[in-house]
Design an enzyme around this catalytic site. Sequence first.
Site, PDB file in Angstrom:
ATOM      1  N   HIS A   1      90.027  90.038  87.875  1.00  0.00           N
ATOM      2  CA  HIS A   1      89.272  89.584  89.052  1.00  0.00           C
ATOM      3  C   HIS A   1      90.149  89.584  90.311  1.00  0.00           C
ATOM      4  O   HIS A   1      89.827  90.220  91.318  1.00  0.00           O
ATOM      5  CB  HIS A   1      88.727  88.171  88.793  1.00  0.00           C
ATOM      6  CG  HIS A   1      87.980  87.581  89.943  1.00  0.00           C
ATOM      7  ND1 HIS A   1      86.616  87.613  90.037  1.00  0.00           N
ATOM      8  CD2 HIS A   1      88.410  86.973  91.071  1.00  0.00           C
ATOM      9  CE1 HIS A   1      86.237  87.043  91.171  1.00  0.00           C
ATOM     10  NE2 HIS A   1      87.317  86.636  91.818  1.00  0.00           N
ATOM     11  N   GLU A   2      91.280  88.888  90.226  1.00  0.00           N
ATOM     12  CA  GLU A   2      92.164  88.815  91.404  1.00  0.00           C
ATOM     13  C   GLU A   2      92.722  90.199  91.728  1.00  0.00           C
ATOM     14  O   GLU A   2      92.941  90.526  92.892  1.00  0.00           O
ATOM     15  CB  GLU A   2      93.286  87.794  91.185  1.00  0.00           C
ATOM     16  CG  GLU A   2      92.818  86.356  90.932  1.00  0.00           C
ATOM     17  CD  GLU A   2      91.853  85.802  91.979  1.00  0.00           C
ATOM     18  OE1 GLU A   2      91.935  86.214  93.156  1.00  0.00           O
ATOM     19  OE2 GLU A   2      91.001  84.976  91.607  1.00  0.00           O
TER      20      GLU A   2
ATOM     21  N   HIS B   1      90.356  91.863  94.062  1.00  0.00           N
ATOM     22  CA  HIS B   1      90.558  91.410  95.449  1.00  0.00           C
ATOM     23  C   HIS B   1      91.777  92.104  96.050  1.00  0.00           C
ATOM     24  O   HIS B   1      91.759  92.576  97.185  1.00  0.00           O
ATOM     25  CB  HIS B   1      90.833  89.903  95.477  1.00  0.00           C
ATOM     26  CG  HIS B   1      89.619  89.041  95.361  1.00  0.00           C
ATOM     27  ND1 HIS B   1      88.544  89.151  96.208  1.00  0.00           N
ATOM     28  CD2 HIS B   1      89.305  88.038  94.502  1.00  0.00           C
ATOM     29  CE1 HIS B   1      87.620  88.232  95.879  1.00  0.00           C
ATOM     30  NE2 HIS B   1      88.065  87.556  94.840  1.00  0.00           N
TER      31      HIS B   1
ATOM     32  N   GLU C   1      84.258  89.553  97.302  1.00  0.00           N
ATOM     33  CA  GLU C   1      83.931  89.092  95.962  1.00  0.00           C
ATOM     34  C   GLU C   1      83.228  90.186  95.168  1.00  0.00           C
ATOM     35  O   GLU C   1      83.368  90.261  93.941  1.00  0.00           O
ATOM     36  CB  GLU C   1      83.046  87.844  96.082  1.00  0.00           C
ATOM     37  CG  GLU C   1      83.013  86.981  94.862  1.00  0.00           C
ATOM     38  CD  GLU C   1      84.374  86.484  94.419  1.00  0.00           C
ATOM     39  OE1 GLU C   1      85.311  86.397  95.236  1.00  0.00           O
ATOM     40  OE2 GLU C   1      84.507  86.194  93.219  1.00  0.00           O
TER      41      GLU C   1
END
Length: 499
Positions: A264-265, A268, A294
């Site tokens: 997830h990170e 980003h 997001e």
Amino acid sequence: MTEKAGKLKDYLETVSHYDTAITLIGWDMDTEVPKNGMENLIGTLGFLSEKQFALKTSDEYGKLLADLSEPEEFDRLDEAMKFTVRRYRKLYEENKRVPAEFYTEFVKARARSRQAWQEAKQAADFGIFCPHLQTMIDMARQMTAYGHPGEDVYEAMLAEYEPGMDGAAIDGLFGELKRELVPLVREIEEKGRPDSSEFVGHYDINAQKELQKFLLEYIGFDFDSGTTGETEHPYTTTISFGDVRVSNHFREDEAINAMFSAIHEGGHAIFEQKIDPAYAGTAVDEVYMMGLHESQSRFFENILGRNIHFWEPIYAKVGEYLPKFKEISLERFYREINKVQCSMIRTEADEVTYAFHVILRYELERAIFRDGVTAEELPALWNQKMQELLGICPANDAEGILQDMHWSEGAFGYFPSYLLGTIYDGMLLEALETELGSVDAVLAEGRILEITKWLNENIHRHGAMYNSREMIQRVCKKEVSAGPIIKHFKEKYGNIYSL
Ligand code: ZN
């Protein structure tokens, strides 16, 4: 470049030195600083923020932006500088309306609030955090009222994180998700709860960190332009162009959450790393549309990471880092990472019930800023809405209202962007498959970097040039709608749970 444009660039470079120092201190406060160093660091942060604020509100800066807004100057600027002048002039005017003393107080109160939140969360005691939360609510409301006089406070807050998507649009999209997903989750829950006991074990923390590095590289994170750290709550921060940091939270008894936080990170971070270098030092380099951001982290985490084919080429490797996974089949792992069940913690929720966690926070924020609900009243409201949406009730505040850091920083209006990102992902998946063919096949063949590249080309390199609505229009040739993600969920979970 014109003389005035050059002057602005130089000025922004000076501001960026403060930005870098301030962000770096924030990172250090979260990752390294010893308890007794905290108060001093808060002092330094206050000092630098004051200087930074003075630069961003100086008459010299205002005049430069005003001069560059004159048609004869403006028309000679390139697109990036036009964008920069427009955006920074707007922010300048908003900032200018905030009294300097108020801003300094806000920065200090925010740092103390974050600290209190951390203590409160550890002690599972909302009482420690409650007065700070009320201060954050009051100061955020005041700050928004200064910057956006005459506007609805909560609309202005929403627009700060996701311009182009107002309360009415969000009400419509979230309402549709609620209508479609509540019955879907009910159907899934009737199938009984999956047994996860097989996955409880001892996972070496260093091995988990090695695996994180492997996963980040696999999806396209560039370690020459980024690094990792550990925090209570995983996040991504850009210190400066070429220095994007992701944090994670590791546990010894459980490894899957950290794996998905890493992905997830990483999503980003890849966005930040792949902004066109030509935009460095301009406002285009600052992606402030949180829903779009997001959508990228969730695309990697959910659309790709929770697809069985993502793991096919690398599952054996996971077993090398964490031997426990050698005993577990890929099919079993796939079902585990896609189990849908109502649970307490937003960041650990599956991708379907996640929607309810965001809708809950959105509805509470509306209650705070539209109906004047106070900090003291929030835990009871929280629990009531958990019951309504998810059918469960937190045993204590740590797994209830204290779980997220956002409100402790005065960041209200941020939460809806998480779910908007998921909605965009449904649309982006359709567009990507039209061009690259089935995502399943691309992933199964280990060609994930082709997907990363598609995202780099179509989205990341543009930075903040287009807001989310415009970006979805450009890439998908359609208006934002919840239909595609609902269809995706129904197909995917219909298969997994034989609905
Ligand atoms: Zn995120």
